[in-house]
Scaffold this motif. Structure first.
Motif, short mmCIF file in Angstrom:
data_model
loop_
_atom_site.label_atom_id
_atom_site.label_comp_id
_atom_site.label_asym_id
_atom_site.label_seq_id
_atom_site.Cartn_x
_atom_site.Cartn_y
_atom_site.Cartn_z
N LEU A 34 0.82 -1.21 0.00
CA LEU A 34 0.00 0.00 0.00
C LEU A 34 0.85 1.26 0.00
CD1 LEU A 34 -2.95 -0.74 2.46
CD2 LEU A 34 -3.05 -0.49 -0.02
N VAL A 35 2.09 1.16 0.46
CA VAL A 35 2.94 2.34 0.54
C VAL A 35 4.06 2.37 -0.50
CG1 VAL A 35 2.43 2.74 2.97
CG2 VAL A 35 4.42 1.39 2.36
N PRO A 43 -4.83 -0.05 -8.74
CA PRO A 43 -6.02 -0.41 -7.96
C PRO A 43 -6.09 -1.92 -7.66
CG PRO A 43 -6.62 1.07 -9.73
CD PRO A 43 -5.18 0.68 -9.95
N ARG A 44 -5.62 -2.74 -8.59
CA ARG A 44 -5.66 -4.20 -8.39
C ARG A 44 -4.72 -4.62 -7.27
NH1 ARG A 44 -3.23 -8.82 -11.06
NH2 ARG A 44 -4.55 -10.58 -10.52
N VAL A 45 -3.52 -4.08 -7.25
CA VAL A 45 -2.57 -4.41 -6.18
C VAL A 45 -3.10 -3.89 -4.85
CG1 VAL A 45 -0.23 -4.03 -5.29
CG2 VAL A 45 -0.57 -4.48 -7.73
N HIS A 48 -5.75 -6.26 -3.47
CA HIS A 48 -5.20 -7.46 -2.83
C HIS A 48 -4.48 -7.11 -1.53
CE1 HIS A 48 -6.28 -10.53 -5.73
NE2 HIS A 48 -6.04 -9.63 -6.68
N ALA A 49 -3.85 -5.95 -1.46
CA ALA A 49 -3.19 -5.53 -0.23
C ALA A 49 -4.22 -5.33 0.88
CB ALA A 49 -2.39 -4.25 -0.46
N TRP A 50 -5.30 -4.62 0.58
CA TRP A 50 -6.35 -4.41 1.58
C TRP A 50 -7.02 -5.73 1.98
CZ3 TRP A 50 -7.15 -0.83 4.89
CH2 TRP A 50 -6.77 0.48 4.63
N GLN A 51 -7.29 -6.56 1.01
CA GLN A 51 -7.92 -7.84 1.32
C GLN A 51 -7.01 -8.69 2.19
OE1 GLN A 51 -10.95 -10.22 -1.06
NE2 GLN A 51 -9.03 -11.08 -1.79
N SER A 52 -5.71 -8.67 1.92
CA SER A 52 -4.75 -9.41 2.73
C SER A 52 -4.74 -8.91 4.16
CB SER A 52 -3.36 -9.29 2.11
OG SER A 52 -2.38 -9.82 2.96
N ILE A 53 -4.70 -7.60 4.33
CA ILE A 53 -4.69 -7.00 5.67
C ILE A 53 -5.94 -7.40 6.44
CG2 ILE A 53 -4.86 -4.81 6.91
CD1 ILE A 53 -3.11 -3.62 4.59
N LEU A 54 -7.10 -7.22 5.81
CA LEU A 54 -8.36 -7.51 6.49
C LEU A 54 -8.54 -8.99 6.78
CD1 LEU A 54 -10.58 -5.07 4.43
CD2 LEU A 54 -9.79 -4.76 6.78
N ALA A 119 -12.37 -3.85 0.80
CA ALA A 119 -11.12 -3.78 0.05
C ALA A 119 -11.33 -3.11 -1.30
CB ALA A 119 -10.53 -5.18 -0.13
N ARG A 120 -12.44 -3.43 -1.98
CA ARG A 120 -12.74 -2.81 -3.27
C ARG A 120 -12.98 -1.31 -3.10
NH1 ARG A 120 -12.78 -5.42 -7.73
NH2 ARG A 120 -13.26 -7.62 -7.79
N LYS A 121 -13.70 -0.96 -2.06
CA LYS A 121 -14.00 0.46 -1.81
C LYS A 121 -12.70 1.24 -1.55
CE LYS A 121 -17.43 2.67 1.05
NZ LYS A 121 -18.11 2.58 2.32
N GLN A 122 -11.81 0.69 -0.75
CA GLN A 122 -10.57 1.38 -0.41
C GLN A 122 -9.61 1.47 -1.59
OE1 GLN A 122 -9.92 3.00 2.50
NE2 GLN A 122 -12.06 2.50 2.81
N SER A 123 -9.65 0.48 -2.47
CA SER A 123 -8.70 0.43 -3.57
C SER A 123 -9.20 1.10 -4.84
CB SER A 123 -8.34 -1.02 -3.90
OG SER A 123 -9.48 -1.71 -4.39
N GLY A 124 -10.51 1.29 -4.96
CA GLY A 124 -11.06 1.84 -6.19
C GLY A 124 -11.03 0.84 -7.33
N PHE A 125 -10.98 -0.43 -7.00
CA PHE A 125 -10.88 -1.51 -8.01
C PHE A 125 -12.24 -2.04 -8.36
CE2 PHE A 125 -9.95 -6.10 -8.95
CZ PHE A 125 -9.30 -5.89 -10.15
#
Length: 125
Positions: A34-35, A43-45, A48-54, A119-125
């Motif tokens: 994410l950083v 957005p795709r990465v 997956h980063a947000w989904q992994s964290i959650l 995760a989709r909402k946070q990533s814009g994917f």
């Protein structure tokens, strides 16, 4: 939801590899992707980063709840019953982790129920 093996501009790895590596160490690699530029621009990465964290947070909470249940139920003699779930839960978690990494590497964007929407909402994917 397609597989785009092209690396982001200036990146050392493909987008699919970055997506798979988001799951490698859960919270740690999720936050790193994410950083780290240029991966945090995809957005795709980010999905997956947000989904992994959650998902990692959810797994920690589930293991904590099962462990606490075993301790509480030990007082009434049923602790061993709940404790038998521990290895099964570990096996399911390990299989899910491998599955998510494999699918992300192959370009499939598997959505984990409950966490994928956020995760989709946070990533814009």
């Amino acid at each position: 939801m397609g597989s785009n093996p092209q690396p982001p501009a200036g990146a050392g790895m493909t987008e699919n590899m970055a997506c798979a590596l988001c799951y490698l160490l859960g919270l740690i690699t999720g936050i790193l992707f994410l950083v780290l530029a240029p991966y945090n621009q995809s957005p795709r990465v980010k999905f997956h980063a947000w989904q992994s964290i959650l998902a990692h947070i959810a797994v920690i909470l589930i293991f904590w709840a099962v462990g606490l249940s075993a301790v509480v139920l030990a007082f009434v003699g049923l602790g061993a019953l709940v404790a038998m779930l521990w290895p099964l839960l570990g096996l399911v978690t390990f299989a899910g982790w491998l599955f998510l990494m494999f699918k992300a590497y192959n370009g499939a964007d598997i959505e984990i129920p409950v966490v994928a929407g956020f995760a989709r909402k946070q990533s814009g994917f």
